[in-house]
Scaffold this active site. Structure first.
Site, PDB file in Angstrom:
ATOM      1  N   LYS A 160       0.815  -1.215   0.000  1.00 15.23           N
ATOM      2  CA  LYS A 160       0.000   0.000   0.000  1.00 15.23           C
ATOM      3  C   LYS A 160       0.847   1.262   0.000  1.00 15.23           C
ATOM      4  O   LYS A 160       0.485   2.255  -0.582  1.00 15.23           O
ATOM      5  CB  LYS A 160      -0.883   0.004   1.249  1.00 15.23           C
ATOM      6  CG  LYS A 160      -2.318  -0.123   0.894  1.00 15.23           C
ATOM      7  CD  LYS A 160      -3.305   0.141   1.984  1.00 15.23           C
ATOM      8  CE  LYS A 160      -2.992  -0.323   3.355  1.00 15.23           C
ATOM      9  NZ  LYS A 160      -4.182  -0.184   4.220  1.00 15.23           N
TER      10      LYS A 160
ATOM     11  N   GLU B 224      -0.303 -12.308   9.624  1.00 18.38           N
ATOM     12  CA  GLU B 224      -1.255 -11.800  10.626  1.00 18.38           C
ATOM     13  C   GLU B 224      -2.691 -11.795  10.115  1.00 18.38           C
ATOM     14  O   GLU B 224      -3.639 -11.911  10.906  1.00 18.38           O
ATOM     15  CB  GLU B 224      -0.825 -10.394  11.065  1.00 18.38           C
ATOM     16  CG  GLU B 224      -1.593  -9.906  12.269  1.00 18.38           C
ATOM     17  CD  GLU B 224      -1.012  -8.653  12.902  1.00 18.38           C
ATOM     18  OE1 GLU B 224       0.176  -8.336  12.669  1.00 18.38           O
ATOM     19  OE2 GLU B 224      -1.748  -7.979  13.649  1.00 18.38           O
TER      20      GLU B 224
ATOM     21  N   ARG C 183       0.423 -11.728  27.976  1.00 19.79           N
ATOM     22  CA  ARG C 183       0.084 -10.338  27.668  1.00 19.79           C
ATOM     23  C   ARG C 183      -1.311  -9.906  28.079  1.00 19.79           C
ATOM     24  O   ARG C 183      -1.521  -8.783  28.510  1.00 19.79           O
ATOM     25  CB  ARG C 183       0.176 -10.182  26.166  1.00 19.79           C
ATOM     26  CG  ARG C 183       1.233  -9.269  25.797  1.00 19.79           C
ATOM     27  CD  ARG C 183       1.391  -9.255  24.354  1.00 19.79           C
ATOM     28  NE  ARG C 183       2.816  -9.401  24.134  1.00 19.79           N
ATOM     29  CZ  ARG C 183       3.377  -9.367  22.967  1.00 19.79           C
ATOM     30  NH1 ARG C 183       2.633  -9.218  21.895  1.00 19.79           N
ATOM     31  NH2 ARG C 183       4.671  -9.486  22.861  1.00 19.79           N
TER      32      ARG C 183
ATOM     33  N   GLY D   1      10.900  -7.261  19.592  1.00 24.40           N
ATOM     34  CA  GLY D   1      11.373  -8.321  20.490  1.00 24.40           C
ATOM     35  C   GLY D   1      12.170  -9.395  19.776  1.00 24.40           C
ATOM     36  O   GLY D   1      13.316  -9.685  20.121  1.00 24.40           O
ATOM     37  N   GLY D   2      11.573 -10.041  18.770  1.00 23.48           N
ATOM     38  CA  GLY D   2      12.297 -11.061  18.033  1.00 23.48           C
ATOM     39  C   GLY D   2      11.417 -12.181  17.510  1.00 23.48           C
ATOM     40  O   GLY D   2      10.209 -12.005  17.336  1.00 23.48           O
TER      41      GLY D   2
ATOM     42  N   ARG E 122      -2.120 -14.658  21.528  1.00 22.67           N
ATOM     43  CA  ARG E 122      -0.844 -15.029  20.899  1.00 22.67           C
ATOM     44  C   ARG E 122       0.299 -14.963  21.905  1.00 22.67           C
ATOM     45  O   ARG E 122       0.431 -13.988  22.653  1.00 22.67           O
ATOM     46  CB  ARG E 122      -0.541 -14.063  19.752  1.00 22.67           C
ATOM     47  CG  ARG E 122       0.801 -14.294  19.098  1.00 22.67           C
ATOM     48  CD  ARG E 122       1.028 -13.288  18.009  1.00 22.67           C
ATOM     49  NE  ARG E 122       1.150 -11.964  18.537  1.00 22.67           N
ATOM     50  CZ  ARG E 122       2.294 -11.272  18.618  1.00 22.67           C
ATOM     51  NH1 ARG E 122       3.412 -11.809  18.180  1.00 22.67           N
ATOM     52  NH2 ARG E 122       2.305 -10.062  19.102  1.00 22.67           N
TER      53      ARG E 122
HETATM   54  P1  FAD Z   1       2.800  -6.912   7.669  1.00 26.13           P
HETATM   55  O1  FAD Z   1       4.219  -6.995   8.030  1.00 26.13           O
HETATM   56  O2  FAD Z   1       1.966  -5.983   8.450  1.00 26.13           O
HETATM   57  O3  FAD Z   1       2.705  -6.493   6.137  1.00 26.13           O
HETATM   58  C1  FAD Z   1       1.474  -6.130   5.573  1.00 26.13           C
HETATM   59  C2  FAD Z   1       1.705  -5.695   4.144  1.00 26.13           C
HETATM   60  O4  FAD Z   1       0.461  -5.650   3.473  1.00 26.13           O
HETATM   61  C3  FAD Z   1       2.306  -4.299   3.985  1.00 26.13           C
HETATM   62  O5  FAD Z   1       3.249  -4.347   2.958  1.00 26.13           O
HETATM   63  C4  FAD Z   1       1.115  -3.443   3.535  1.00 26.13           C
HETATM   64  O6  FAD Z   1       1.463  -2.346   2.726  1.00 26.13           O
HETATM   65  C5  FAD Z   1       0.366  -4.459   2.712  1.00 26.13           C
HETATM   66  N1  FAD Z   1      -1.054  -4.153   2.529  1.00 26.13           N
HETATM   67  C6  FAD Z   1      -2.012  -4.001   3.459  1.00 26.13           C
HETATM   68  N2  FAD Z   1      -3.188  -3.739   2.868  1.00 26.13           N
HETATM   69  C7  FAD Z   1      -2.959  -3.741   1.546  1.00 26.13           C
HETATM   70  C8  FAD Z   1      -3.774  -3.511   0.395  1.00 26.13           C
HETATM   71  N3  FAD Z   1      -5.072  -3.214   0.492  1.00 26.13           N
HETATM   72  N4  FAD Z   1      -3.199  -3.579  -0.833  1.00 26.13           N
HETATM   73  C9  FAD Z   1      -1.871  -3.846  -0.970  1.00 26.13           C
HETATM   74  N5  FAD Z   1      -1.061  -4.070   0.086  1.00 26.13           N
HETATM   75  C10 FAD Z   1      -1.600  -4.007   1.313  1.00 26.13           C
HETATM   76  N6  FAD Z   1       5.904 -10.175  16.213  1.00 26.13           N
HETATM   77  C11 FAD Z   1       6.875 -11.001  16.586  1.00 26.13           C
HETATM   78  O7  FAD Z   1       6.828 -12.198  16.296  1.00 26.13           O
HETATM   79  N7  FAD Z   1       7.931 -10.524  17.281  1.00 26.13           N
HETATM   80  C12 FAD Z   1       8.047  -9.222  17.623  1.00 26.13           C
HETATM   81  O8  FAD Z   1       9.033  -8.831  18.239  1.00 26.13           O
HETATM   82  C13 FAD Z   1       7.024  -8.333  17.253  1.00 26.13           C
HETATM   83  N8  FAD Z   1       7.083  -7.033  17.592  1.00 26.13           N
HETATM   84  C14 FAD Z   1       6.132  -6.183  17.102  1.00 26.13           C
HETATM   85  C15 FAD Z   1       6.262  -4.814  17.341  1.00 26.13           C
HETATM   86  C16 FAD Z   1       5.367  -3.929  16.784  1.00 26.13           C
HETATM   87  C17 FAD Z   1       5.506  -2.446  17.047  1.00 26.13           C
HETATM   88  C18 FAD Z   1       4.315  -4.404  15.979  1.00 26.13           C
HETATM   89  C19 FAD Z   1       3.349  -3.455  15.343  1.00 26.13           C
HETATM   90  C20 FAD Z   1       4.177  -5.768  15.758  1.00 26.13           C
HETATM   91  C21 FAD Z   1       5.080  -6.655  16.310  1.00 26.13           C
HETATM   92  N9  FAD Z   1       4.971  -8.020  16.099  1.00 26.13           N
HETATM   93  C22 FAD Z   1       5.957  -8.857  16.505  1.00 26.13           C
HETATM   94  C23 FAD Z   1       3.916  -8.554  15.244  1.00 26.13           C
HETATM   95  C24 FAD Z   1       4.491  -8.805  13.848  1.00 26.13           C
HETATM   96  O9  FAD Z   1       5.361  -7.761  13.516  1.00 26.13           O
HETATM   97  C25 FAD Z   1       3.414  -8.894  12.797  1.00 26.13           C
HETATM   98  O10 FAD Z   1       2.390  -9.742  13.207  1.00 26.13           O
HETATM   99  C26 FAD Z   1       3.982  -9.443  11.505  1.00 26.13           C
HETATM  100  O11 FAD Z   1       5.120  -8.701  11.127  1.00 26.13           O
HETATM  101  C27 FAD Z   1       2.938  -9.389  10.414  1.00 26.13           C
HETATM  102  O12 FAD Z   1       3.553  -9.702   9.201  1.00 26.13           O
HETATM  103  P2  FAD Z   1       2.687  -9.808   7.893  1.00 26.13           P
HETATM  104  O13 FAD Z   1       3.630 -10.139   6.798  1.00 26.13           O
HETATM  105  O14 FAD Z   1       1.530 -10.669   8.123  1.00 26.13           O
HETATM  106  O15 FAD Z   1       2.082  -8.330   7.688  1.00 26.13           O
HETATM  107  C1  SIN Z   2       7.567  -6.950  21.755  1.00 25.84           C
HETATM  108  O1  SIN Z   2       8.724  -6.762  21.401  1.00 25.84           O
HETATM  109  O2  SIN Z   2       7.156  -6.762  22.896  1.00 25.84           O
HETATM  110  C2  SIN Z   2       6.586  -7.431  20.742  1.00 25.84           C
HETATM  111  C3  SIN Z   2       6.682  -8.874  20.628  1.00 25.84           C
HETATM  112  C4  SIN Z   2       5.491  -9.409  19.916  1.00 25.84           C
HETATM  113  O3  SIN Z   2       4.525  -8.692  19.667  1.00 25.84           O
HETATM  114  O4  SIN Z   2       5.522 -10.596  19.625  1.00 25.84           O
END
Ligand code: FAD
Ligand code: SIN
Length: 529
Positions: A34, A366, A281, A47-48, A377
């Site tokens: 997006k 996600e 959590r 975190g990791g 989770r």
């Molecule tokens: P995302 O990484 O969110 O990617 C979504 C993609 O979809 C993006 O490129 C976006 O542009 C695209 N998109 C969305 N809608 C559209 C559309 N309509 N058209 C085209 N493209 C679109 N998890 C862990 O396991 N460990 C951690 O330490 C951790 N820390 C976190 C810290 C933070 C601050 C956050 C926010 C999350 C954290 N999480 C962590 C959760 C984890 O980061 C996410 O669950 C995971 O990265 C999701 O990956 P994904 O590939 O499913 O989606």
């Molecule tokens: C965090 O670093 O606390 C986020 C870890 C997670 O969301 O899994």
């Protein structure tokens, strides 16, 4: 003319990129994002990645911790697959060049987070997600079969509706809005939702602006099964500062000994759970919520001062620097923190290979509900899930290249009808704000039937207004996102209203106990077609 590919991947986070990288060996791949391709929840992960890498750790222990956090609703097969295949996927990431912290002996430096019975979180300082995405993007850039389309927002799935049976309508691709305002067709034999979460449904969230639940909303509109949307995870500790936009303070800080304190300095988590600040959590978020309501304070504090400046700067460089930028020196003063919406445990229902209930449509990361997380989770299991399911889905998706020829007639081009440029953009900003605020106030950490009913009534009106706006005016990204957060908010309220018990992340004062007899099951929704 439509864009045609073998695989169409919506999203460039850990899940989408993992899929694209493997799929590129078998055919052409389009990856839509997006905004810039590096903007995603993945990029902010701190975190990791949880994975059994230490010789003293076991699959059984990681499985057990995941099941306990999931409060009875995890699907054991999804948990086993993720935990057992995880270390292999993590090692591949390392082979791709992802750099993780190591000890002086060369082994990975593993940290601990809430709900984990062992140190099993591999990390890259406190910017693990950024490093994972960097390594995956670099590897994808080496693949001539992969084409990125940044600033391209999928609006809706295109279905082949030629057969009368809606359940057989195959996904052919998407209509997507380009940066210049044009709407084009992206067609593929396999379409993959990797669109991430929906934190923006809530007023306060750790998520970036792209997290508007587009994948869930699109899939639901197309008739896919969606489940467990009531289980929205609130991260207990986001920075409390008017300008910080919910910057996350990683759970790894508590893993390294951080203490949660009230304004006067007293600790409180020992009153709520034997694991104290390292309880799962949902428990920590609810405890903070209860303490804030009890004391009337605006935030609680995470105290790291006993760990020393050198350690904090070395172990948490990003958090240290960000706090400093807001005039908080975490080496000498506790960090003010509050909970914020963080992770969508429910989503589009898939099998263990990422297949949704719509033929030709996959969901990974996600956006998916694989059964791994259940009602809550376990920390750092989601990057892992993205890696594992991104990889698994390719194995079955390549079969579809052989077995499914695209239909001879092209699906119709986007029809704007009589839509005109909007002269009422205030409707979008107002409704956007109203939805996020009502979700925070009525459908947050603690719920009641009455609050859910209020939220439902307001959302019904808002959805009607948004629908009307959507058809009358030309589509913009703001409108696409508003329509989607309204849809996702409604799905959360619907699931939450059905579950007459408290379990994991869903807590309601009207039914404060867990009722295994009636509710030991997923909340599944699908639209009548
Ligand atoms: P995302 O990484 O969110 O990617 C979504 C993609 O979809 C993006 O490129 C976006 O542009 C695209 N998109 C969305 N809608 C559209 C559309 N309509 N058209 C085209 N493209 C679109 N998890 C862990 O396991 N460990 C951690 O330490 C951790 N820390 C976190 C810290 C933070 C601050 C956050 C926010 C999350 C954290 N999480 C962590 C959760 C984890 O980061 C996410 O669950 C995971 O990265 C999701 O990956 P994904 O590939 O499913 O989606
Ligand atoms: C965090 O670093 O606390 C986020 C870890 C997670 O969301 O899994």
């Amino acid at each position: 003319m439509p864009h045609r590919f073998d695989f169409l991947v919506l999203g460039s986070g850990v899940a989408g990129l993992s899929f694209a990288l493997q799929a590129a060996r078998h055919g052409t791949v389009a990856v839509l994002a997006k905004r810039e391709r590096a903007e995603s929840n993945t990029a902010y992960a701190q975190g990791g990645i949880a994975s059994v890498l230490a010789p003293t750790d076991t699959f059984d222990a990681h499985i057990e911790d995941t099941l306990v956090a999931g409060a009875g609703l995890c699907h054991r097969d999804a948990v086993e697959v993720t935990v057992k295949e995880g270390p292999g996927r993590v090692r591949e990431l390392v082979e791709l060049g992802a750099e993780f912290n190591r000890r002086s002996t060369g082994e990975f430096d593993l940290t601990r987070e809430g709900g984990h019975s062992a140190r099993r979180i591999i990390h890259s300082g406190d910017i693990t997600g950024r490093e994972v995405q960097r390594a995956l993007l670099a590897a994808c850039d080496e693949q001539p079969n992969i084409t990125f389309f940044p600033h391209t927002a999928a609006i809706d799935l295109i279905l082949d509706r030629r057969t009368p049976n809606p359940a057989a309508h195959r996904c052919l691709g998407v209509y997507a809005l380009l940066e210049n305002g044009d709407i084009e067709r992206f067609l593929a034999k396999v379409t993959v939702l990797a669109t991430g979460g929906a934190g923006k449904v809530y007023l306060y969230t750790s998520n970036p602006d792209v997290a508007t639940g587009d994948g869930v909303a699109m899939a639901y509109r197309a008739g896919a099964r969606v489940a467990n949307m009531e289980f929205y995870q609130f991260h207990p500790t986001c920075l409390f500062h008017p300008e910080a936009k919910s910057f996350l303070i990683s759970e790894a800080l508590r893993g390294e000994g951080g203490k949660l304190r009230l304004k006067g300095g007293a600790t409180f988590m020992e009153r709520y759970h034997p694991l104290g600040a390292l309880a799962p959590r949902d428990v920590v978020a609810r405890a903070i919520d209860a303490e804030l309501k009890r004391t009337g304070d605006e935030c609680v504090y995470l105290d790291m001062t006993h760990l020393g400046r050198a350690f904090l700067m070395e172990r948490f460089p990003n958090i240290y620097a960000t706090c400093r930028a807001f005039n908080i020196d975490m080496a000498v003063q506790p960090i003010p923190v509050v909970p914020a919406a963080h992770y969508m445990c429910g989503g589009v229902v898939t099998d263990l290979d990422g297949r949704t209930t719509v033929p030709g449509l996959y969901a990974i990361g996600e956006v998916a509900c694989t059964g791994l997380h259940g009602a809550n989770r376990l920390a750092s299991n989601s990057l892992l899930e993205g890696l594992v399911f991104g990889y698994r889905a390719v194995k079955v998706a390549v079969e579809e290249l052989r077995t499914h020829a695209p239909p001879k007639e092209e699906p119709p081009a986007w029809d704007s009808g009589s839509a005109v440029e909007s002269d009422e953009s205030v409707v979008v900003t107002h409704n956007w704000d109203e939805i996020r605020r009502l979700m925070w106030n009525y459908v947050g950490i603690v719920r009641t039937d009455k609050r859910l009913m209020r939220a439902r009534r307001r959302l019904e009106l808002l959805r009607e207004e948004i629908r009307d706006y959507y058809w009358r005016f030309k589509v913009t990204r703001d409108v696409i996102e508003l329509r989607n957060i309204a849809e996702v908010a409604y799905l959360i309220v619907d699931c939450a209203s059905r579950r007459k018990e408290s379990r994991g992340l869903h807590f309601t004062l009207d039914y404060p106990h867990t009722d295994d007899h009636h509710w030991l099951r997923d909340t599944v929704l699908s639209r009548e077609l």
